[in-house]
Design a protein around this motif. Structure first.
Motif, mmCIF file in Angstrom:
data_model
loop_
_atom_site.group_PDB
_atom_site.id
_atom_site.type_symbol
_atom_site.label_atom_id
_atom_site.label_comp_id
_atom_site.label_asym_id
_atom_site.label_seq_id
_atom_site.Cartn_x
_atom_site.Cartn_y
_atom_site.Cartn_z
ATOM 1 N N ASP A 1 1.997 3.288 -14.811
ATOM 2 C CA ASP A 1 1.260 4.403 -14.186
ATOM 3 C C ASP A 1 0.003 4.017 -13.166
ATOM 4 O O ASP A 1 -0.639 4.964 -12.701
ATOM 5 N N GLU A 2 0.384 2.945 -12.811
ATOM 6 C CA GLU A 2 -0.634 2.618 -11.593
ATOM 7 C C GLU A 2 0.179 2.436 -10.336
ATOM 8 O O GLU A 2 1.078 1.531 -10.210
ATOM 9 N N ILE A 3 -0.394 3.141 -9.416
ATOM 10 C CA ILE A 3 0.542 3.210 -8.276
ATOM 11 C C ILE A 3 0.342 1.854 -7.481
ATOM 12 O O ILE A 3 1.449 1.575 -6.941
ATOM 13 N N LYS A 4 -0.626 1.136 -7.534
ATOM 14 C CA LYS A 4 -0.411 -0.081 -6.668
ATOM 15 C C LYS A 4 0.630 -1.022 -7.323
ATOM 16 O O LYS A 4 1.325 -1.862 -6.566
ATOM 17 N N LEU B 1 3.517 -0.156 -8.645
ATOM 18 C CA LEU B 1 4.766 0.584 -7.951
ATOM 19 C C LEU B 1 4.868 0.107 -6.544
ATOM 20 O O LEU B 1 5.934 -0.255 -6.017
ATOM 21 N N GLU B 2 3.857 0.370 -5.865
ATOM 22 C CA GLU B 2 3.952 0.118 -4.366
ATOM 23 C C GLU B 2 4.069 -1.672 -4.189
ATOM 24 O O GLU B 2 4.920 -1.668 -3.185
#
Lengths: 433, 143
Positions: free
Chosen positions: A383-386, A388-389
């Protein structure tokens, strides 16, 4: 088991003598019976009597898919319809429908080469073939079917679709060979797992997968998931359908039945014939087909050929490499050649990504952009965007290192990329040419 | 003192958020707080709901990609400086905040700040030492 040892293990000089003799025969036939070839030969100044051996082959003109379209439906037949036994047609996804026709001898030939093919992967008369290639105008289903009958195996003509039912019957019948496209085999494994069954525990021991290019990484995935030996099968309806070439369990190239289908590798741009072990377009001449023989048919498939006898099974039938892709699947993005299978092999090395992907090509301000849609594996969703990025960047840089091309990677939801029952649609080209 | 937060992976596709809210509606799940983080290609919807386990199950069975994360719910006075006080404590205690979002309680007296800290246990100990009120799971789900 070697189905037809005499032809599959022929000395090269004997094979060439046979090919030469058969070539003379087929050239004479088309010259006498097919107006299209009569005209084509006249235009290029070919006299059939000049075609005496394989050395004369490069003098002959190519046949291309468009020639089949222009002669729709029966313009390339050597015979009238009374002699025809079976007619197939392409789906026409890339243009007008193309038709291929077989007489009874051709159907028997198809059964013969397909029996060789199934035996080459390890199949025997004791096997139960779960044939999930589509039955119908597509040659995949019936080609495998005829081969399985010829081999003496039992064939379950399940065709494609209805995956849950397929799985139930596969288990109930104790099928031992699975024949379908590699992308469908992957999808089936997904569905079996969802049903709470480990695909590796089913009775399937051999997979005969084809009709679309697939990578070594995909093979490892399929072999591991299903607990099988996965062999690549090659064919195209214009030549006969499935049964042109296949891997033995040694998986070092596909044995091509060159006593019936005469192979050449050419430079797709110049048409010049290339030597052994050089990548180029596969060109095939049907040496023994009766109803619709084709001379130097350009398959559009990129591969290379070797005449070294197979170190695994001892067959001398020449081997083509696992296909790299098709000339018409090949994308040219900013001058770089891209095959979907290259992207696939990168994705299979990345644990967090699934080998379900699509390439989307767009053009903005004259510049082509390649977007790669990749399904993120549920197990690795953060759930952490970083995070996934970071994953997107990792895939992007791995792809860049293989293709030497900067692409944009887009993560999409698991199972959001359409699952195909037949050939997977890997490329969406939105460029307006 | 940890509260369950449900995160949903969403493609940037029209109607996707609505589909999620429909699934929750059908299952009779009430949303206590939410935040939507987005990039150019995808978004992550973070939810605090009254029945997190049920929410996880219904969202997953409708084919969505879900993860459950433990977060902290910190009660602060709803007045200027309320948030600054909490962040000051985090800062001095060396606690990094991954993300946060806040809402005001129905009474209007207090606000609740949902925190995702790098080190949740460390953050709990730090807040407790400084006399900051952390809401329990039951308190948050029934707000």
């Amino acid at each position: 088991m070697i189905w037809n040892e005499k032809y599959e293990c022929m000395e090269r000089k004997d094979l060439e003598a046979l090919q030469s003799k058969r070539l003379r025969g087929v050239v004479e036939t088309v010259c006498n019976k097919v107006p299209f070839y009569q005209n084509r030969f006249l235009e290029t100044g070919i006299v059939p009597s000049q075609i005496t051996s394989l050395e004369s082959l490069p003098q002959l003109p190519f046949t291309v898919k468009d020639d089949l379209r222009k002669n729709y439906p029966f313009g390339l037949l050597t015979t009238d319809l009374a002699d025809i036994a079976e007619i197939h047609a392409s789906s026409g996804t890339t243009g007008t429908v193309t038709v291929v026709a077989y007489n009874r001898e051709d159907v028997a030939l198809w059964a013969e080469v397909m029996a060789r093919t199934l035996a080459c992967t390890g199949g025997t008369s004791a096997d139960i073939v779960h044939n999930a290639y589509g039955y119908g105008l597509f040659t995949g289903g019936l080609g495998i079917h005829y081969g399985a009958l010829e081999l003496g195996a039992a064939v379950v003509p399940i065709s494609s679709g209805g995956t849950k039912r397929q799985i139930k019957l596969m288990q109930d019948f104790g099928a031992t060979i699975l024949t379908c496209t590699p992308s469908y085999a992957l999808h089936m494994a997904e569905v079996i797992s969802e049903m709470g069954v480990d695909p590796a525990l089913t009775s399937i021991k051999i997979g005969v997968f084809g009709a679309e290019p697939w990578s070594e990484g995909m093979r490892r995935e399929l072999e591991k998931t299903w607990g099988i030996i996965a062999c690549d099968i090659y064919g195209l309806s214009e030549i006969i359908g499935p049964g042109v070439a296949v891997e033995c369990p040694g998986k070092e190239g596909l044995h091509l039945w060159a006593d019936h289908f005469l192979p050449e590798i050419i430079d797709p741009n110049t048409g010049e014939v290339l030597g052994e072990d050089q990548d180029g377009e596969l060109v095939l001449t049907t040496l023994t087909k009766k109803a619709m023989p084709l001379i130097r048919y350009r398959t559009g498939d990129i591969t290379r050929i070797t005449y070294q006898p197979c170190p695994h099974c001892g067959r001398t039938a020449p081997r083509i490499n696992k296909l790299k892709g098709r000339t018409d699947d090949m994308l040219v993005i900013r001058g770089v050649n891209v095959f979907p299978s290259q992207v696939e092999s990168v994705l299979l090395e990345i644990e967090e990504a699934k080998p379900h992907y699509q390439l989307v090509v767009t053009r903005s301000k004259g510049l082509d952009e390649l977007e790669i849609w990749v399904e993120v594996d549920e197990k690795f969703f953060s759930d952490e965007i970083k995070k996934l990025e970071t994953l997107e960047k990792k895939i992007q840089s791995e792809i860049e290192s293989v293709l030497a091309l900067r692409t944009k990677v887009k993560l999409v939801e698991p199972k959001s990329i359409e699952r195909s029952m037949g050939k997977a649609k890997r490329v969406i080209d939105k460029r307006i040419m | 003192m940890l509260v369950k937060q449900i995160s949903v992976f969403l493609e940037n596709r029209s109607g996707r958020l609505h589909e999620v809210s429909e699934v929750l509606k059908e299952a009779g799940i009430n949303i206590r707080a939410l935040s939507l983080a987005d990039t150019s290609d995808f978004g992550i919807l973070r939810l605090i709901v009254d029945k997190p386990d049920k929410a996880q199950q219904v969202l997953k069975s409708s084919g969505l990609t879900i993860s459950q994360t433990d977060v902290l719910a910190v009660e602060v006075e709803d007045k200027p400086g309320g948030l600054a006080q909490i962040l000051g404590i985090c800062d001095s205690g060396g606690i990094n905040v991954e993300y946060m979002y806040a809402f005001v309680e129905k009474s209007g007296q207090n606000a609740v700040v949902i925190f995702r800290a790098e080190n949740p246990q460390g953050a709990i100990a730090l807040f407790q030492k400084n006399g900051i009120h952390l809401l329990s799971e039951e308190q948050v789900y029934s707000l």
